[in-house]
Design a protein around this motif. Structure first.
Motif, PDB file in Angstrom:
ATOM      1  N   HIS A  35       0.830  -1.202   0.000  1.00 47.07           N
ATOM      2  CA  HIS A  35       0.000   0.000   0.000  1.00 47.07           C
ATOM      3  C   HIS A  35       0.871   1.261   0.000  1.00 47.07           C
ATOM      4  CE1 HIS A  35      -3.418  -2.619   0.927  1.00 47.07           C
ATOM      5  NE2 HIS A  35      -4.203  -1.586   0.680  1.00 47.07           N
ATOM      6  N   LEU A  36       2.010   1.201   0.681  1.00 49.31           N
ATOM      7  CA  LEU A  36       2.920   2.345   0.700  1.00 49.31           C
ATOM      8  C   LEU A  36       3.459   2.621  -0.700  1.00 49.31           C
ATOM      9  CD1 LEU A  36       4.030   4.284   2.890  1.00 49.31           C
ATOM     10  CD2 LEU A  36       6.071   2.838   2.968  1.00 49.31           C
ATOM     11  N   GLY A  37       3.667   1.560  -1.471  1.00 48.42           N
ATOM     12  CA  GLY A  37       4.135   1.734  -2.838  1.00 48.42           C
ATOM     13  C   GLY A  37       3.127   2.476  -3.690  1.00 48.42           C
ATOM     14  N   THR A  38       1.853   2.089  -3.592  1.00 46.74           N
ATOM     15  CA  THR A  38       0.834   2.781  -4.390  1.00 46.74           C
ATOM     16  C   THR A  38       0.563   4.187  -3.845  1.00 46.74           C
ATOM     17  OG1 THR A  38      -0.834   1.560  -3.098  1.00 46.74           O
ATOM     18  CG2 THR A  38      -0.315   0.741  -5.300  1.00 46.74           C
ATOM     19  N   ALA A  39       0.821   4.391  -2.545  1.00 47.79           N
ATOM     20  CA  ALA A  39       0.695   5.744  -2.001  1.00 47.79           C
ATOM     21  C   ALA A  39       1.709   6.678  -2.667  1.00 47.79           C
ATOM     22  CB  ALA A  39       0.902   5.735  -0.489  1.00 47.79           C
ATOM     23  N   ALA A  40       2.890   6.134  -2.982  1.00 48.50           N
ATOM     24  CA  ALA A  40       3.898   6.943  -3.671  1.00 48.50           C
ATOM     25  C   ALA A  40       3.388   7.389  -5.041  1.00 48.50           C
ATOM     26  CB  ALA A  40       5.191   6.149  -3.813  1.00 48.50           C
ATOM     27  N   ALA A  41       2.633   6.518  -5.717  1.00 49.32           N
ATOM     28  CA  ALA A  41       2.056   6.880  -7.015  1.00 49.32           C
ATOM     29  C   ALA A  41       1.054   8.015  -6.854  1.00 49.32           C
ATOM     30  CB  ALA A  41       1.391   5.656  -7.651  1.00 49.32           C
ATOM     31  N   ILE A  42       0.253   7.978  -5.778  1.00 42.45           N
ATOM     32  CA  ILE A  42      -0.702   9.056  -5.512  1.00 42.45           C
ATOM     33  C   ILE A  42       0.032  10.369  -5.281  1.00 42.45           C
ATOM     34  CG2 ILE A  42      -2.471   9.887  -3.909  1.00 42.45           C
ATOM     35  CD1 ILE A  42      -3.169   6.951  -3.357  1.00 42.45           C
ATOM     36  N   ILE A  43       1.086  10.312  -4.487  1.00 38.33           N
ATOM     37  CA  ILE A  43       1.859  11.523  -4.190  1.00 38.33           C
ATOM     38  C   ILE A  43       2.463  12.099  -5.469  1.00 38.33           C
ATOM     39  CG2 ILE A  43       3.920  12.394  -3.011  1.00 38.33           C
ATOM     40  CD1 ILE A  43       3.313  10.340  -0.789  1.00 38.33           C
ATOM     41  N   PHE A  44       2.945  11.216  -6.344  1.00 36.66           N
ATOM     42  CA  PHE A  44       3.546  11.682  -7.596  1.00 36.66           C
ATOM     43  C   PHE A  44       2.504  12.349  -8.492  1.00 36.66           C
ATOM     44  CE2 PHE A  44       4.590  10.893 -12.088  1.00 36.66           C
ATOM     45  CZ  PHE A  44       5.788  11.586 -12.177  1.00 36.66           C
ATOM     46  N   ARG A  82     -11.570  12.105  -5.681  1.00 35.01           N
ATOM     47  CA  ARG A  82     -10.329  12.776  -5.271  1.00 35.01           C
ATOM     48  C   ARG A  82     -10.209  12.802  -3.751  1.00 35.01           C
ATOM     49  NH1 ARG A  82      -7.565  17.774  -8.284  1.00 35.01           N
ATOM     50  NH2 ARG A  82      -7.733  16.157  -9.851  1.00 35.01           N
ATOM     51  N   PHE A  83     -11.300  13.068  -3.052  1.00 32.23           N
ATOM     52  CA  PHE A  83     -11.267  13.098  -1.594  1.00 32.23           C
ATOM     53  C   PHE A  83     -10.913  11.723  -1.041  1.00 32.23           C
ATOM     54  CE2 PHE A  83     -13.293  13.124   2.645  1.00 32.23           C
ATOM     55  CZ  PHE A  83     -12.652  14.237   3.183  1.00 32.23           C
ATOM     56  N   SER A  84     -11.477  10.678  -1.642  1.00 33.65           N
ATOM     57  CA  SER A  84     -11.177   9.313  -1.206  1.00 33.65           C
ATOM     58  C   SER A  84      -9.700   8.993  -1.384  1.00 33.65           C
ATOM     59  CB  SER A  84     -12.030   8.317  -2.004  1.00 33.65           C
ATOM     60  OG  SER A  84     -11.709   6.994  -1.661  1.00 33.65           O
ATOM     61  N   VAL A  85      -9.132   9.440  -2.497  1.00 30.00           N
ATOM     62  CA  VAL A  85      -7.712   9.191  -2.759  1.00 30.00           C
ATOM     63  C   VAL A  85      -6.845   9.943  -1.754  1.00 30.00           C
ATOM     64  CG1 VAL A  85      -5.839   9.610  -4.406  1.00 30.00           C
ATOM     65  CG2 VAL A  85      -8.010   8.673  -5.201  1.00 30.00           C
ATOM     66  N   PHE A  86      -7.152  11.211  -1.518  1.00 29.75           N
ATOM     67  CA  PHE A  86      -6.342  12.015  -0.606  1.00 29.75           C
ATOM     68  C   PHE A  86      -6.383  11.472   0.823  1.00 29.75           C
ATOM     69  CE2 PHE A  86      -6.748  16.112  -3.325  1.00 29.75           C
ATOM     70  CZ  PHE A  86      -5.770  15.628  -4.175  1.00 29.75           C
ATOM     71  N   MET A  87      -7.578  11.062   1.277  1.00 32.81           N
ATOM     72  CA  MET A  87      -7.685  10.612   2.652  1.00 32.81           C
ATOM     73  C   MET A  87      -7.055   9.242   2.868  1.00 32.81           C
ATOM     74  SD  MET A  87     -11.786   9.784   2.887  1.00 32.81           S
ATOM     75  CE  MET A  87     -11.759   9.399   4.634  1.00 32.81           C
ATOM     76  N   SER A  88      -6.736   8.541   1.784  1.00 34.41           N
ATOM     77  CA  SER A  88      -6.064   7.256   1.930  1.00 34.41           C
ATOM     78  C   SER A  88      -4.613   7.414   2.371  1.00 34.41           C
ATOM     79  CB  SER A  88      -6.114   6.478   0.610  1.00 34.41           C
ATOM     80  OG  SER A  88      -5.249   7.053  -0.358  1.00 34.41           O
ATOM     81  N   LEU A  89      -3.987   8.535   2.026  1.00 30.99           N
ATOM     82  CA  LEU A  89      -2.551   8.703   2.284  1.00 30.99           C
ATOM     83  C   LEU A  89      -2.193   8.644   3.768  1.00 30.99           C
ATOM     84  CD1 LEU A  89      -1.576  11.382  -0.381  1.00 30.99           C
ATOM     85  CD2 LEU A  89      -0.977   8.959  -0.358  1.00 30.99           C
ATOM     86  N   PRO A  90      -2.801   9.473   4.632  1.00 31.78           N
ATOM     87  CA  PRO A  90      -2.449   9.358   6.054  1.00 31.78           C
ATOM     88  C   PRO A  90      -2.812   7.999   6.640  1.00 31.78           C
ATOM     89  CG  PRO A  90      -4.289  10.879   5.739  1.00 31.78           C
ATOM     90  CD  PRO A  90      -3.741  10.589   4.397  1.00 31.78           C
ATOM     91  N   ALA A  91      -3.888   7.386   6.143  1.00 30.76           N
ATOM     92  CA  ALA A  91      -4.270   6.061   6.640  1.00 30.76           C
ATOM     93  C   ALA A  91      -3.219   5.019   6.272  1.00 30.76           C
ATOM     94  CB  ALA A  91      -5.631   5.658   6.070  1.00 30.76           C
ATOM     95  N   ILE A  92      -2.709   5.093   5.039  1.00 37.92           N
ATOM     96  CA  ILE A  92      -1.690   4.143   4.580  1.00 37.92           C
ATOM     97  C   ILE A  92      -0.395   4.325   5.352  1.00 37.92           C
ATOM     98  CG2 ILE A  92      -0.201   3.558   2.630  1.00 37.92           C
ATOM     99  CD1 ILE A  92      -2.609   4.101   0.799  1.00 37.92           C
TER     100      ILE A  92
END
Length: 301
Positions: free
Chosen positions: A58-67, A219-229
């Motif tokens: 999940h941390l790996g895909t979080a990096a894709a979101i951040i990018f 977009r909100f769902s994607v953003f709120m996933s980051l701190p959870a991940i």
């Protein structure tokens, strides 16, 4: 855990496959965690290191979101920092006013789209953190089961189908969104600690039912996933010191995380476009099929 006496070629292949599955399913309203747990069981991968493999992927895909959303995330981060500084400034003004009897005005904390979005995300994380911490042990036990993920897939399908049939046509963006709606969406994200329950599926449906537009809800769902991940990763990071963990296995996990990140960068735009435009009923049908197959195989084999 597959053979600890050195990392075999097959464990690396399995982790690469899991990384790709994680990248594709993470950005769709189907449960990536459910897919990972079921596949791990059939691959013979146990959870002697807790939920560390899932947290790393999940941390790996979080990096894709951040990018992909780096510009928006930077503005949200600056907005949160600005709000924090204004809170400190208002506190100083309050102390000054109390001491001197002055009536100096206070700065408005939430101003602009990105500050409001940051505030909504902060509020949504409160129930997510509470539910995530209290349900962590149950989530680990659930990861070894096929019944829980199978049932979770079915529950996700029901929520998606009910939301789709309700034909929500919300128009709310961050300026119109309320903090109580963010709290409800955060609760839905917290429930997704259990495999089979789609985090994006539950949060997307909750946002739509609260009147959010489909574009903003995704977009909100994607953003709120980051701190959870990130939070989930830090709760599992201690498992790097588990007796079952070897140096080779640790490097294999890191390699899988990198693969998940690269694969996520390749598919994130197309999968998010699907989440935004494809009718939810089709994801519901997929979830129903996945849940039925998992439960049938659990009792048949």
């Amino acid at each position: 855990m597959i053979n600890r006496k050195g990392i075999s070629f097959m464990i690396v292949v399995y982790l690469i496959l899991l990384a790709v599955i994680q990248a594709v399913t993470e950005f769709l309203p189907v449960s990536s965690m459910g897919h990972l747990c079921i596949l791990e069981q059939y691959m013979g991968i146990s959870h002697e290191t807790g939920l560390l493999p899932e947290a790393i992927l999940h941390l790996g895909t979080a990096a894709a979101i951040i990018f992909l959303f780096r510009k928006d995330l930077k503005k949200i981060g600056l907005g949160l920092l600005g709000m924090f500084m204004d809170i400190l400034g208002n506190l100083n003004l309050y102390i000054h006013n109390k001491r001197t009897g002055a009536r100096l005005g206070y700065a408005r904390i939430v101003t602009g789209t990105y500050r409001k979005l940051g505030a909504l995300l902060a509020v949504s994380m409160i129930p997510t953190v509470l539910l995530g911490l209290t349900g962590r042990r149950l989530a680990l036990l659930s990861a070894e089961s096929q019944i829980v993920p199978g049932t979770g897939f079915l529950l996700t399908g029901i929520f998606l189908l009910v939301t789709d049939l309700g034909k929500p046509d919300g128009k709310k963006g961050p300026k119109e969104a309320s903090y109580d709606s963010a709290m409800w969406i955060g609760i839905c994200q917290g429930l997704a600690v259990f495999p089979g329950i789609s985090r994006m599926g539950f949060t997307l449906c909750a946002a739509l039912l609260c009147g959010y537009s489909r574009k903003f809800a995704v977009r909100f769902s994607v953003f709120m996933s980051l701190p959870a991940i990130v939070g989930a990763f830090f709760t599992e990071i201690g498992n790097f010191g588990a007796s079952e963990m070897t140096a080779g296995l640790g490097f294999a996990y890191i390699f899988a995380m990198i693969i998940a990140g690269f694969a996520g960068c390749l598919v994130i735009r197309s999968t998010l476009a699907m989440a935004q435009n494809v009718k939810l009923r089709y994801f519901a049908y997929y979830s129903f099929a996945a849940g039925i197959i998992v439960l049938v195989l659990n009792y048949a084999l």
